[in-house]
Design an enzyme around this catalytic site. Structure first.
Site, short mmCIF file in Angstrom:
data_model
loop_
_atom_site.label_atom_id
_atom_site.label_comp_id
_atom_site.label_asym_id
_atom_site.label_seq_id
_atom_site.Cartn_x
_atom_site.Cartn_y
_atom_site.Cartn_z
N HIS A 1 0.84 -1.21 0.00
CA HIS A 1 0.00 0.00 0.00
C HIS A 1 0.88 1.26 0.00
CE1 HIS A 1 -3.08 -2.66 2.26
NE2 HIS A 1 -3.56 -2.45 1.05
N ARG B 1 -1.74 -6.10 -8.53
CA ARG B 1 -0.65 -7.01 -8.15
C ARG B 1 -0.40 -8.06 -9.22
NH1 ARG B 1 -3.38 -8.25 -2.53
NH2 ARG B 1 -5.07 -8.24 -4.03
N LYS C 1 -18.43 -5.77 8.54
CA LYS C 1 -17.21 -6.58 8.53
C LYS C 1 -16.28 -6.14 9.65
CE LYS C 1 -13.68 -7.89 5.18
NZ LYS C 1 -13.11 -7.47 3.90
N SER D 1 -3.14 -7.74 2.96
CA SER D 1 -3.35 -7.59 4.42
C SER D 1 -3.80 -8.92 5.01
CB SER D 1 -4.41 -6.52 4.69
OG SER D 1 -4.00 -5.28 4.18
O1 PNS Z 1 -8.74 -2.99 0.54
P1 PNS Z 1 -9.96 -3.54 -0.12
O2 PNS Z 1 -10.90 -4.17 0.89
O3 PNS Z 1 -9.66 -4.44 -1.27
O4 PNS Z 1 -10.73 -2.25 -0.73
C1 PNS Z 1 -11.93 -2.40 -1.46
C2 PNS Z 1 -12.64 -1.04 -1.65
C3 PNS Z 1 -12.84 -0.33 -0.33
C4 PNS Z 1 -11.79 -0.17 -2.55
C5 PNS Z 1 -13.98 -1.36 -2.36
O5 PNS Z 1 -14.63 -2.37 -1.65
C6 PNS Z 1 -14.91 -0.16 -2.44
O6 PNS Z 1 -14.70 0.72 -3.24
N1 PNS Z 1 -15.93 -0.13 -1.55
C7 PNS Z 1 -16.88 0.96 -1.45
C8 PNS Z 1 -18.27 0.55 -1.89
C9 PNS Z 1 -18.45 0.77 -3.38
O7 PNS Z 1 -18.27 1.85 -3.89
N2 PNS Z 1 -18.82 -0.31 -4.08
C10 PNS Z 1 -19.06 -0.29 -5.51
C11 PNS Z 1 -17.79 -0.61 -6.28
S1 PNS Z 1 -18.08 -0.48 -8.02
#
Ligand code: PNS
Length: 158
Positions: A17, A90, A41, A127
């Site tokens: 990150h 990645r 969560k 993570s």
């Molecule tokens: O670190 P992560 O858990 O992989 O991050 C995922 C994250 C937070 C980037 C993604 O889940 C997200 O954007 N969540 C917000 C909800 C949202 O906008 N969902 C629609 C995506 S098209």
């Protein structure tokens, strides 16, 4: 002003990150690292702990700030007038889902996504794996900043 958002759960932040934050910081006037508040969560670290760790590991990146958001990422981006989201890719396995999300975010809110190819040294890093490895007494010191290592040790010693 070019403002970019690096979103994620950051439970906890890893060296992968940080690499993305540094590269985003070089491209933008301001980078907002945005921690998703997902009440459904429960993570290892509380949102406050994640934010604190992020603040420490980005303290030398003067154009980076930490924020939190609930709900849709695209709404958060619009609320702070960010031009684009920055994500690290990645491996090819990341691509399908990331592409779908980026297309949805663009169609829903006109917010672009910039992908940076993760440093190969971090291509396997997540993570979740760091938490699993650490919880089983594995040495994760090469994958997380020192402050995160100390925080993980505290969690797992409890
Ligand atoms: O670190 P992560 O858990 O992989 O991050 C995922 C994250 C937070 C980037 C993604 O889940 C997200 O954007 N969540 C917000 C909800 C949202 O906008 N969902 C629609 C995506 S098209």
């Amino acid at each position: 002003m070019r403002k970019l958002v690096c979103p994620g759960s950051f439970d906890p932040v890893t060296n992968g990150h940080v690499d993305v934050f540094e590269r985003a910081a070089a491209l933008a006037d301001e980078v907002v690292v945005a921690v998703l508040i997902n009440s459904g969560k429960k993570g290892l670290f509380s949102i406050e702990e994640r934010v604190e760790l992020l603040q420490v590991v980005t303290k030398d990146l003067k154009n980076v700030r930490i924020d939190t958001f609930r709900g849709l990422l695209v709404d958060f981006c619009k609320s702070i007038q960010a031009q684009a989201i920055v994500k690290g890719l990645r491996a090819v396995s990341d691509f399908d889902y990331e592409l779908q999300m980026s297309q949805m975010n663009y169609q829903a809110g006109g917010v672009d996504t910039i992908f940076v190819a993760t440093n190969p040294a971090h291509s396997f890093l997540s993570s979740s794996l760091v938490k699993e490895f650490g919880s089983l007494n594995g040495d994760v010191s090469q994958w997380v900043p020192q402050v995160v290592l100390i925080a993980l040790e505290k969690k797992f010693r409890k």
